[in-house]
Design a protein around this motif. Structure first.
Motif, PDB file in Angstrom:
ATOM      1  N   TYR A   1       0.842  -1.201   0.000  1.00 26.15           N
ATOM      2  CA  TYR A   1       0.000   0.000   0.000  1.00 26.15           C
ATOM      3  C   TYR A   1       0.880   1.255   0.000  1.00 26.15           C
ATOM      4  O   TYR A   1       0.653   2.189  -0.760  1.00 26.15           O
ATOM      5  CB  TYR A   1      -0.930  -0.036   1.212  1.00 26.15           C
ATOM      6  CG  TYR A   1      -1.951   1.073   1.258  1.00 26.15           C
ATOM      7  CD1 TYR A   1      -3.012   1.095   0.365  1.00 26.15           C
ATOM      8  CD2 TYR A   1      -1.876   2.083   2.213  1.00 26.15           C
ATOM      9  CE1 TYR A   1      -3.968   2.107   0.416  1.00 26.15           C
ATOM     10  CE2 TYR A   1      -2.830   3.085   2.264  1.00 26.15           C
ATOM     11  CZ  TYR A   1      -3.862   3.099   1.357  1.00 26.15           C
ATOM     12  OH  TYR A   1      -4.809   4.099   1.407  1.00 26.15           O
TER      13      TYR A   1
ATOM     14  N   HIS B   1       1.380   4.119  -3.139  1.00 26.61           N
ATOM     15  CA  HIS B   1       1.204   5.569  -2.965  1.00 26.61           C
ATOM     16  C   HIS B   1       2.482   6.335  -3.281  1.00 26.61           C
ATOM     17  O   HIS B   1       2.412   7.457  -3.807  1.00 26.61           O
ATOM     18  CB  HIS B   1       0.653   5.885  -1.572  1.00 26.61           C
ATOM     19  CG  HIS B   1      -0.807   5.596  -1.501  1.00 26.61           C
ATOM     20  ND1 HIS B   1      -1.764   6.455  -1.991  1.00 26.61           N
ATOM     21  CD2 HIS B   1      -1.481   4.503  -1.072  1.00 26.61           C
ATOM     22  CE1 HIS B   1      -2.956   5.919  -1.849  1.00 26.61           C
ATOM     23  NE2 HIS B   1      -2.817   4.738  -1.293  1.00 26.61           N
TER      24      HIS B   1
ATOM     25  N   ARG C   1      -6.260   1.155  -4.504  1.00 28.94           N
ATOM     26  CA  ARG C   1      -7.655   0.996  -4.061  1.00 28.94           C
ATOM     27  C   ARG C   1      -7.929  -0.448  -3.654  1.00 28.94           C
ATOM     28  O   ARG C   1      -8.573  -0.717  -2.642  1.00 28.94           O
ATOM     29  CB  ARG C   1      -8.635   1.438  -5.148  1.00 28.94           C
ATOM     30  CG  ARG C   1      -8.788   2.947  -5.270  1.00 28.94           C
ATOM     31  CD  ARG C   1      -9.924   3.339  -6.201  1.00 28.94           C
ATOM     32  NE  ARG C   1      -9.784   2.825  -7.550  1.00 28.94           N
ATOM     33  CZ  ARG C   1      -9.095   3.422  -8.526  1.00 28.94           C
ATOM     34  NH1 ARG C   1      -8.485   4.566  -8.292  1.00 28.94           N
ATOM     35  NH2 ARG C   1      -9.035   2.887  -9.723  1.00 28.94           N
TER      36      ARG C   1
ATOM     37  N   GLU D   1      -6.313  -1.143  -0.332  1.00 32.43           N
ATOM     38  CA  GLU D   1      -7.045  -0.461   0.743  1.00 32.43           C
ATOM     39  C   GLU D   1      -8.287  -1.258   1.137  1.00 32.43           C
ATOM     40  O   GLU D   1      -8.612  -1.377   2.314  1.00 32.43           O
ATOM     41  CB  GLU D   1      -7.425   0.951   0.305  1.00 32.43           C
ATOM     42  CG  GLU D   1      -8.066   1.761   1.395  1.00 32.43           C
ATOM     43  CD  GLU D   1      -8.253   3.224   1.010  1.00 32.43           C
ATOM     44  OE1 GLU D   1      -8.732   3.966   1.879  1.00 32.43           O
ATOM     45  OE2 GLU D   1      -7.934   3.613  -0.117  1.00 32.43           O
ATOM     46  N   GLN D   2      -8.957  -1.833   0.147  1.00 28.57           N
ATOM     47  CA  GLN D   2     -10.146  -2.627   0.421  1.00 28.57           C
ATOM     48  C   GLN D   2      -9.803  -3.933   1.129  1.00 28.57           C
ATOM     49  O   GLN D   2     -10.579  -4.434   1.940  1.00 28.57           O
ATOM     50  CB  GLN D   2     -10.886  -2.940  -0.879  1.00 28.57           C
ATOM     51  CG  GLN D   2     -11.507  -1.743  -1.537  1.00 28.57           C
ATOM     52  CD  GLN D   2     -11.980  -2.048  -2.958  1.00 28.57           C
ATOM     53  OE1 GLN D   2     -11.767  -3.138  -3.486  1.00 28.57           O
ATOM     54  NE2 GLN D   2     -12.608  -1.062  -3.590  1.00 28.57           N
TER      55      GLN D   2
END
Length: 160
Positions: free
Chosen positions: A101, A105, A142, A145-146
Motif C-alpha cells: 500500500y 502511494h 484501491r 485499501e479494500q
C-alpha cells in the motif's frame, strides 16, 4: 543539467523502482496463496509492473536518454531483499499489505510529479504514457485499501 536531463534522471529512478517492485510483488503473490483473489490481483499487478518498466524504458529512450544499469541493479537487489523481509512472520499478509500500500502511494506521487515535469518540458506524449501507468497504480492502491481490513482481521483471529 537541463530540465530534459533531469526528467530522464527521474524516469530512470522510476524504471529502477518498477524493477524493484516487480521482485517484491512476485514474492508477495507466493505469500498470498491462502487468498486466491489477492494472489491473482498481485500476480496481475506484477505483470502490469513489468509492462510499466518497459513503458518507462521507452519514455527514457524517446527523450534521448539511456536506462541506468547501475540504478537498475541496486533496485533489483533491494527488491529481492525487501520481498523476503516478512516471510517467516505469522502476520506476513498484513505486513505485505502495508508495504505494498505504501509502495503504491509512493509510485502514485512519483508518476504525478513525472507527468507534471513532462508537461513542463513539452513531452506530452510521455506524459500520456505515464498517465496510463498512474491509473494502474491508483487501481492497485484501491484494491489494497479494500483488502487491508480483512488481512488485519485474519491475522488477529490467528493470534487468538
Amino acid at each position: 543539467m537541463t530540465a530534459r536531463e533531469k526528467v530522464i534522471d527521474w524516469l530512470n529512478d522510476a524504471h529502477a523502482m518498477e524493477l524493484a517492485l516487480e521482485e517484491v510483488l512476485v514474492r508477495h503473490a507466493k505469500d498470498a496463496e491462502g487468498d486466491p483473489e489477492v494472489q491473482t490481483r498481485i500476480e496481475q499487478h506484477a505483470e502490469e509492473t513489468r509492462r510499466q518498466a518497459q513503458t518507462v524504458r521507452g519514455c527514457i529512450e524517446s527523450l534521448g536518454g539511456e536506462v541506468s544499469g547501475s540504478k537498475d541493479t541496486v533496485a533489483k537487489m533491494f527488491g529481492t531483499m525487501q520481498g523476503m523481509a516478512n516471510r517467516p512472520m505469522h502476520d506476513t499478509m498484513v505486513k505485505n499489505a502495508l508495504a505494498d500500500y505504501a509502495a503504491e502511494h509512493f509510485e502514485i506521487a512519483c508518476y504525478r510529479a513525472l507527468i507534471d515535469a513532462c508537461d513542463q518540458i513539452g513531452a506530452e506524449d510521455v506524459a500520456i504514457r505515464l498517465t496510463d501507468i498512474l491509473r494502474e497504480e491508483e487501481a492497485m492502491a484501491r484494491f489494497l485499501e479494500q483488502k487491508l481490513p480483512g488481512a488485519v482481521r485474519s491475522a488477529l483471529a490467528d493470534a487468538m
